[in-house]
Motif scaffolding. Structure first.
Motif: not given
Length: 319
Positions: A213-236
Motif C-alpha cells: 500500500l505504501r508503494v501504491d501511495l508513493m506512486i500517487e504522490q509522484g514517485l515517478l516524477e521524482e525519479v524521472k527528474a533524477l534520471y533526466d538530470g543525469g544522476v546515474r
C-alpha cells in the motif's frame, strides 16, 4: 568509561513501513527529544517520496537531523555517518535534550552504538579495482553471487544493487580471510552509549500489505516524477539511485521493463528488504521488541515503551 558517564540515547529500529515515524514522534515529545535519522538514504536531497522521508507536518515541531544533507551525486559512507551522528548526539545533549536515532539501516546504527574503528579497516586498492572492472563487465547480480560463496551472512544483508558494500565485503574477506561479520564482531564488544534500544515488529502478512500500500501511495504522490527528474538530470551510476524505489524505476525509464513490472519489482524488493532488516536486527543487537500489529494497541505500546525507556535510562517521561 563507566555506564554513568555515557551519554543517554534512545534508538528506535524496525523494518520499513512498521510505524517508526509515528512512534518516534510520540517518544520524542515524552522525553524532550530530538530525532537523528538512521536511514542511509534520507540524507539525500530531491529523494523524498521514495525514501518515505518525514514531512514537516509529521515532525510536529520535533527537531530532526541528518535529513537532506547530501546531493544525490555525492557518496556517503558508514564511517561518515558514524562521525556525524556521534557529533549530533553530543550537540543534542549539550542543549539538555534527549537524542533519538530512528531508522532501518542496521549497519549504520550499529556503527554508532559500538566501537567500530573504520580507520583500521583493511583495504586493497588493486583488488577493489579488479572487482569494479568485473562489476562493469558482468553486472551486480554476478558480483553478489561471488559474495554469497565466501560470506553468505553479509550477502543476505546487502542488496545486490548496493555494489559499494558488496565490493567492501569482498575486499575485507580478501584482506583478512574473515567475513565482514567476523571482522565487525571483533570490534563490537562495547556499547558507546547508555542505550534504550527499541525494536518495532509486526505480523509478516500485515507488514507486507502495508509495504504494498505504501508503494501504491508513493506512486500517487509522484514517485515517478521524482525519479524521472533524477534520471533526466543525469544522476546515474551513483550510490543514491541504487536505493529501492529508484533502481526499479530507472529500469523502466531505460526501457528494460514495463511500468507495471517495475512497480511490482519495487514492492517485492521492499518486502525482501524488510525481511533482511528484521533478520539483521534480531541477529546483531540486544533489542526490546514491541509488536505493532494491532493498531488499537498503539497507545498501550507507547506507554509500555516509555516505561521501559524511563526505567532503562533513568529519564522522566512527560505524559
Amino acid at each position: 568509561m563507566t555506564r554513568m558517564e555515557k551519554e543517554k540515547l534512545i534508538v528506535v529500529i524496525g523494518p520499513t513501513a512498521v510505524g517508526k515515524t509515528n512512534t518516534s514522534i510520540s517518544l520524542a515529545k515524552r522525553f524532550d527529544g530530538e530525532v537523528i535519522s538512521g536511514d542511509s538514504m534520507q540524507i539525500y536531497k530531491k529523494m523524498d517520496i521514495g525514501t518515505a522521508k518525514i514531512t514537516t507536518d509529521e515532525m510536529d515541531g520535533v527537531p530532526h537531523h541528518l535529513i537532506d544533507i547530501k546531493n544525490p551525486e555525492e557518496p556517503f559512507s558508514v564511517a561518515e555517518f558514524q562521525k556525524l551522528v556521534r557529533k549530533k548526539i553530543s550537540e543534542i545533549h549539550s542543549r539538555g535534550k534527549t537524542p533519538l536515532i530512528v531508522g532501518g539501516t542496521g549497519l549504520y546504527i550499529q556503527s554508532v552504538l559500538y566501537d567500530y574503528q573504520f580507520t583500521e579497516t583493511p583495504g586493497d586498492e588493486h583488488f577493489r579495482a579488479e572487482l569494479e572492472a568485473e562489476l562493469e563487465k558482468y553486472g551486480s547480480e554476478w558480483l553478489h553471487r561471488k559474495l554469497v560463496k565466501v560470506d553468505p551472512d553479509s550477502a543476505g544483508n546487502i542488496h545486490p544493487n548496493n555494489t559499494r558494500r558488496v565490493i567492501r565485503a569482498l575486499e575485507i574477506f580478501h584482506c583478512t580471510g574473515k567475513t565482514m561479520s567476523e571482522y565487525q564482531s571483533s570490534q563490537t564488544h562495547e556499547l558507546q552509549y547508555d542505550v534504550a534500544l527499541i525494536g518495532l515488529t509486526m505480523d509478516r502478512e500485515k507488514l507486507y500489505k502495508r509495504i504494498n500500500l505504501r508503494v501504491d501511495l508513493m506512486i500517487e504522490q509522484g514517485l515517478l516524477e521524482e525519479v524521472k527528474a533524477l534520471y533526466d538530470g543525469g544522476v546515474r551510476n551513483v550510490q543514491s539511485v541504487q536505493a529501492i524505489g529508484y533502481k526499479e524505476l530507472y529500469d523502466y525509464f531505460d526501457g528494460i521493463v514495463s511500468l507495471e513490472t517495475a512497480i511490482e519489482n519495487l514492492k517485492q524488493n521492499s518486502r525482501r528488504y524488510a525481511k533482511r532488516q528484521l533478520t539483521w536486527f534480531r541477529n546483531k543487537m540486544e533489542v526490546a521488541w514491541y509488536d505493532m500489529t494491532e493498531e488499537s494497541l498503539h497507545s498501550k505500546n507507547i506507554e509500555d515503551i516509555s516505561e521501559f525507556i524511563a526505567g532503562k535510562l533513568q529519564l522522566k517521561s512527560n505524559k
